[in-house]
Design a protein around this motif. Structure first.
Motif, PDB file in Angstrom:
ATOM      1  N   HIS A   1       3.386  40.238  53.492  1.00 45.64           N
ATOM      2  CA  HIS A   1       3.346  41.491  52.749  1.00 45.64           C
ATOM      3  C   HIS A   1       2.690  41.313  51.380  1.00 45.64           C
ATOM      4  CE1 HIS A   1       6.922  43.512  55.036  1.00 45.64           C
ATOM      5  NE2 HIS A   1       5.844  43.333  55.791  1.00 45.64           N
ATOM      6  N   VAL A   2       3.015  40.229  50.721  1.00 46.59           N
ATOM      7  CA  VAL A   2       2.458  39.978  49.388  1.00 46.59           C
ATOM      8  C   VAL A   2       0.952  39.752  49.482  1.00 46.59           C
ATOM      9  CG1 VAL A   2       2.500  38.423  47.403  1.00 46.59           C
ATOM     10  CG2 VAL A   2       4.636  39.077  48.509  1.00 46.59           C
ATOM     11  N   ILE A   3       0.510  38.998  50.461  1.00 45.81           N
ATOM     12  CA  ILE A   3      -0.922  38.719  50.617  1.00 45.81           C
ATOM     13  C   ILE A   3      -1.685  40.001  50.933  1.00 45.81           C
ATOM     14  CG2 ILE A   3      -2.614  37.559  52.093  1.00 45.81           C
ATOM     15  CD1 ILE A   3      -0.557  35.227  52.295  1.00 45.81           C
ATOM     16  N   ILE A   4      -1.164  40.804  51.847  1.00 43.09           N
ATOM     17  CA  ILE A   4      -1.831  42.060  52.198  1.00 43.09           C
ATOM     18  C   ILE A   4      -1.857  43.003  50.997  1.00 43.09           C
ATOM     19  CG2 ILE A   4      -1.649  44.133  53.635  1.00 43.09           C
ATOM     20  CD1 ILE A   4      -0.610  42.287  55.876  1.00 43.09           C
ATOM     21  N   ALA A   5      -0.745  43.102  50.277  1.00 44.76           N
ATOM     22  CA  ALA A   5      -0.686  43.971  49.095  1.00 44.76           C
ATOM     23  C   ALA A   5      -1.681  43.510  48.034  1.00 44.76           C
ATOM     24  CB  ALA A   5       0.730  43.990  48.531  1.00 44.76           C
ATOM     25  N   ALA A   6      -1.791  42.213  47.836  1.00 42.18           N
ATOM     26  CA  ALA A   6      -2.735  41.687  46.840  1.00 42.18           C
ATOM     27  C   ALA A   6      -4.175  41.971  47.259  1.00 42.18           C
ATOM     28  CB  ALA A   6      -2.512  40.184  46.656  1.00 42.18           C
ATOM     29  N   LEU A   7      -4.490  41.786  48.523  1.00 45.16           N
ATOM     30  CA  LEU A   7      -5.855  42.074  48.996  1.00 45.16           C
ATOM     31  C   LEU A   7      -6.190  43.553  48.862  1.00 45.16           C
ATOM     32  CD1 LEU A   7      -6.043  39.762  52.132  1.00 45.16           C
ATOM     33  CD2 LEU A   7      -7.184  39.432  49.933  1.00 45.16           C
ATOM     34  N   LEU A   8      -5.222  44.422  49.170  1.00 43.98           N
ATOM     35  CA  LEU A   8      -5.441  45.860  48.992  1.00 43.98           C
ATOM     36  C   LEU A   8      -5.668  46.206  47.526  1.00 43.98           C
ATOM     37  CD1 LEU A   8      -2.828  47.446  51.407  1.00 43.98           C
ATOM     38  CD2 LEU A   8      -5.309  47.651  51.546  1.00 43.98           C
ATOM     39  N   ALA A   9      -4.868  45.632  46.636  1.00 45.98           N
ATOM     40  CA  ALA A   9      -5.009  45.912  45.205  1.00 45.98           C
ATOM     41  C   ALA A   9      -6.366  45.451  44.691  1.00 45.98           C
ATOM     42  CB  ALA A   9      -3.885  45.224  44.424  1.00 45.98           C
ATOM     43  N   VAL A  10      -6.805  44.293  45.111  1.00 50.51           N
ATOM     44  CA  VAL A  10      -8.110  43.787  44.684  1.00 50.51           C
ATOM     45  C   VAL A  10      -9.228  44.665  45.236  1.00 50.51           C
ATOM     46  CG1 VAL A  10      -9.722  41.853  44.937  1.00 50.51           C
ATOM     47  CG2 VAL A  10      -7.346  41.424  44.328  1.00 50.51           C
ATOM     48  N   ALA A  11      -9.127  45.078  46.487  1.00 51.50           N
ATOM     49  CA  ALA A  11     -10.161  45.930  47.088  1.00 51.50           C
ATOM     50  C   ALA A  11     -10.255  47.272  46.363  1.00 51.50           C
ATOM     51  CB  ALA A  11      -9.874  46.138  48.570  1.00 51.50           C
ATOM     52  N   VAL A  12      -9.113  47.863  46.053  1.00 50.86           N
ATOM     53  CA  VAL A  12      -9.118  49.140  45.318  1.00 50.86           C
ATOM     54  C   VAL A  12      -9.686  48.949  43.923  1.00 50.86           C
ATOM     55  CG1 VAL A  12      -7.613  50.895  44.304  1.00 50.86           C
ATOM     56  CG2 VAL A  12      -7.269  50.177  46.656  1.00 50.86           C
ATOM     57  N   PHE A  13      -9.317  47.873  43.255  1.00 50.31           N
ATOM     58  CA  PHE A  13      -9.818  47.598  41.911  1.00 50.31           C
ATOM     59  C   PHE A  13     -11.338  47.412  41.919  1.00 50.31           C
ATOM     60  CE2 PHE A  13     -10.737  44.540  38.450  1.00 50.31           C
ATOM     61  CZ  PHE A  13     -10.396  45.351  37.385  1.00 50.31           C
ATOM     62  N   ILE A  14     -11.853  46.640  42.851  1.00 51.41           N
ATOM     63  CA  ILE A  14     -13.300  46.429  42.938  1.00 51.41           C
ATOM     64  C   ILE A  14     -14.008  47.733  43.285  1.00 51.41           C
ATOM     65  CG2 ILE A  14     -15.112  45.279  44.284  1.00 51.41           C
ATOM     66  CD1 ILE A  14     -13.255  42.826  44.394  1.00 51.41           C
ATOM     67  N   GLY A  15     -13.452  48.501  44.212  1.00 51.08           N
ATOM     68  CA  GLY A  15     -14.035  49.796  44.549  1.00 51.08           C
ATOM     69  C   GLY A  15     -14.070  50.731  43.352  1.00 51.08           C
ATOM     70  N   LEU A  16     -13.010  50.733  42.562  1.00 48.31           N
ATOM     71  CA  LEU A  16     -12.961  51.554  41.358  1.00 48.31           C
ATOM     72  C   LEU A  16     -14.016  51.120  40.351  1.00 48.31           C
ATOM     73  CD1 LEU A  16     -11.433  53.815  39.856  1.00 48.31           C
ATOM     74  CD2 LEU A  16      -9.941  52.033  38.950  1.00 48.31           C
ATOM     75  N   LEU A  17     -14.163  49.822  40.164  1.00 47.05           N
ATOM     76  CA  LEU A  17     -15.185  49.317  39.243  1.00 47.05           C
ATOM     77  C   LEU A  17     -16.590  49.685  39.709  1.00 47.05           C
ATOM     78  CD1 LEU A  17     -13.907  45.749  38.289  1.00 47.05           C
ATOM     79  CD2 LEU A  17     -13.947  47.799  36.868  1.00 47.05           C
ATOM     80  N   ILE A  18     -16.860  49.538  40.983  1.00 55.57           N
ATOM     81  CA  ILE A  18     -18.184  49.879  41.518  1.00 55.57           C
ATOM     82  C   ILE A  18     -18.458  51.369  41.339  1.00 55.57           C
ATOM     83  CG2 ILE A  18     -19.529  50.073  43.652  1.00 55.57           C
ATOM     84  CD1 ILE A  18     -18.256  47.381  44.501  1.00 55.57           C
ATOM     85  N   THR A  19     -17.449  52.201  41.597  1.00 58.93           N
ATOM     86  CA  THR A  19     -17.603  53.649  41.427  1.00 58.93           C
ATOM     87  C   THR A  19     -17.886  54.005  39.974  1.00 58.93           C
ATOM     88  OG1 THR A  19     -16.119  54.029  43.291  1.00 58.93           O
ATOM     89  CG2 THR A  19     -16.482  55.871  41.776  1.00 58.93           C
ATOM     90  N   ILE A  20     -17.189  53.401  39.056  1.00 55.58           N
ATOM     91  CA  ILE A  20     -17.404  53.666  37.626  1.00 55.58           C
ATOM     92  C   ILE A  20     -18.810  53.242  37.221  1.00 55.58           C
ATOM     93  CG2 ILE A  20     -16.712  52.977  35.301  1.00 55.58           C
ATOM     94  CD1 ILE A  20     -13.816  52.884  36.370  1.00 55.58           C
ATOM     95  N   VAL A  21     -19.244  52.083  37.652  1.00 50.96           N
ATOM     96  CA  VAL A  21     -20.580  51.597  37.298  1.00 50.96           C
ATOM     97  C   VAL A  21     -21.651  52.520  37.868  1.00 50.96           C
ATOM     98  CG1 VAL A  21     -22.241  49.731  37.677  1.00 50.96           C
ATOM     99  CG2 VAL A  21     -19.896  49.199  36.978  1.00 50.96           C
ATOM    100  N   LYS A  22     -21.511  52.925  39.122  1.00 48.81           N
ATOM    101  CA  LYS A  22     -22.490  53.835  39.725  1.00 48.81           C
ATOM    102  C   LYS A  22     -22.523  55.168  38.974  1.00 48.81           C
ATOM    103  CE  LYS A  22     -22.794  52.055  44.393  1.00 48.81           C
ATOM    104  NZ  LYS A  22     -22.728  52.371  45.816  1.00 48.81           N
ATOM    105  N   PHE A  23     -21.365  55.658  38.574  1.00 49.12           N
ATOM    106  CA  PHE A  23     -21.292  56.913  37.843  1.00 49.12           C
ATOM    107  C   PHE A  23     -21.985  56.798  36.486  1.00 49.12           C
ATOM    108  CE2 PHE A  23     -19.035  59.760  34.892  1.00 49.12           C
ATOM    109  CZ  PHE A  23     -19.345  60.985  35.492  1.00 49.12           C
ATOM    110  N   VAL A  24     -21.751  55.704  35.773  1.00 47.21           N
ATOM    111  CA  VAL A  24     -22.342  55.509  34.447  1.00 47.21           C
ATOM    112  C   VAL A  24     -23.843  55.297  34.555  1.00 47.21           C
ATOM    113  CG1 VAL A  24     -22.396  53.934  32.462  1.00 47.21           C
ATOM    114  CG2 VAL A  24     -20.204  54.679  33.403  1.00 47.21           C
ATOM    115  N   VAL A  25     -24.294  54.519  35.522  1.00 49.31           N
ATOM    116  CA  VAL A  25     -25.720  54.229  35.667  1.00 49.31           C
ATOM    117  C   VAL A  25     -26.481  55.476  36.108  1.00 49.31           C
ATOM    118  CG1 VAL A  25     -27.384  52.890  37.022  1.00 49.31           C
ATOM    119  CG2 VAL A  25     -25.355  51.786  36.097  1.00 49.31           C
ATOM    120  N   ALA A  26     -25.852  56.349  36.871  1.00 44.38           N
ATOM    121  CA  ALA A  26     -26.525  57.549  37.361  1.00 44.38           C
ATOM    122  C   ALA A  26     -26.790  58.559  36.238  1.00 44.38           C
ATOM    123  CB  ALA A  26     -25.683  58.209  38.448  1.00 44.38           C
TER     124      ALA A  26
END
Length: 65
Positions: free
Chosen positions: A39-64
């Motif tokens: 459970h901890v490993i899956i939760a950590a992987l989900l948190a990292v994936a959401v965090f990276i997705g959020l960062l990519i979305t913010i960067v794309k929004f700012v660059v656009a």
């Protein structure tokens, strides 16, 4: 012996640890109850994936602009 905490408890603990805002009392409670490592490993992987997705979305929004 009590059951181990469920996935949502593990997810909440990982998210609070990810942010860095956990109380000592919560860490002590975690030591007493224990976690399902899967459970901890899956939760950590989900948190990292959401965090990276959020960062990519913010960067794309700012660059656009």
């Amino acid at each position: 012996m009590a059951d181990k905490p469920g996935f949502l408890y593990s997810l909440r603990a990982v998210l609070w640890s990810f942010v860095g805002l956990r109380r000592k009392r919560d860490f002590d409670a975690d030591d007493q109850q224990g976690f399902n490592p899967l459970h901890v490993i899956i939760a950590a992987l989900l948190a990292v994936a959401v965090f990276i997705g959020l960062l990519i979305t913010i960067v794309k929004f700012v660059v656009a602009q």
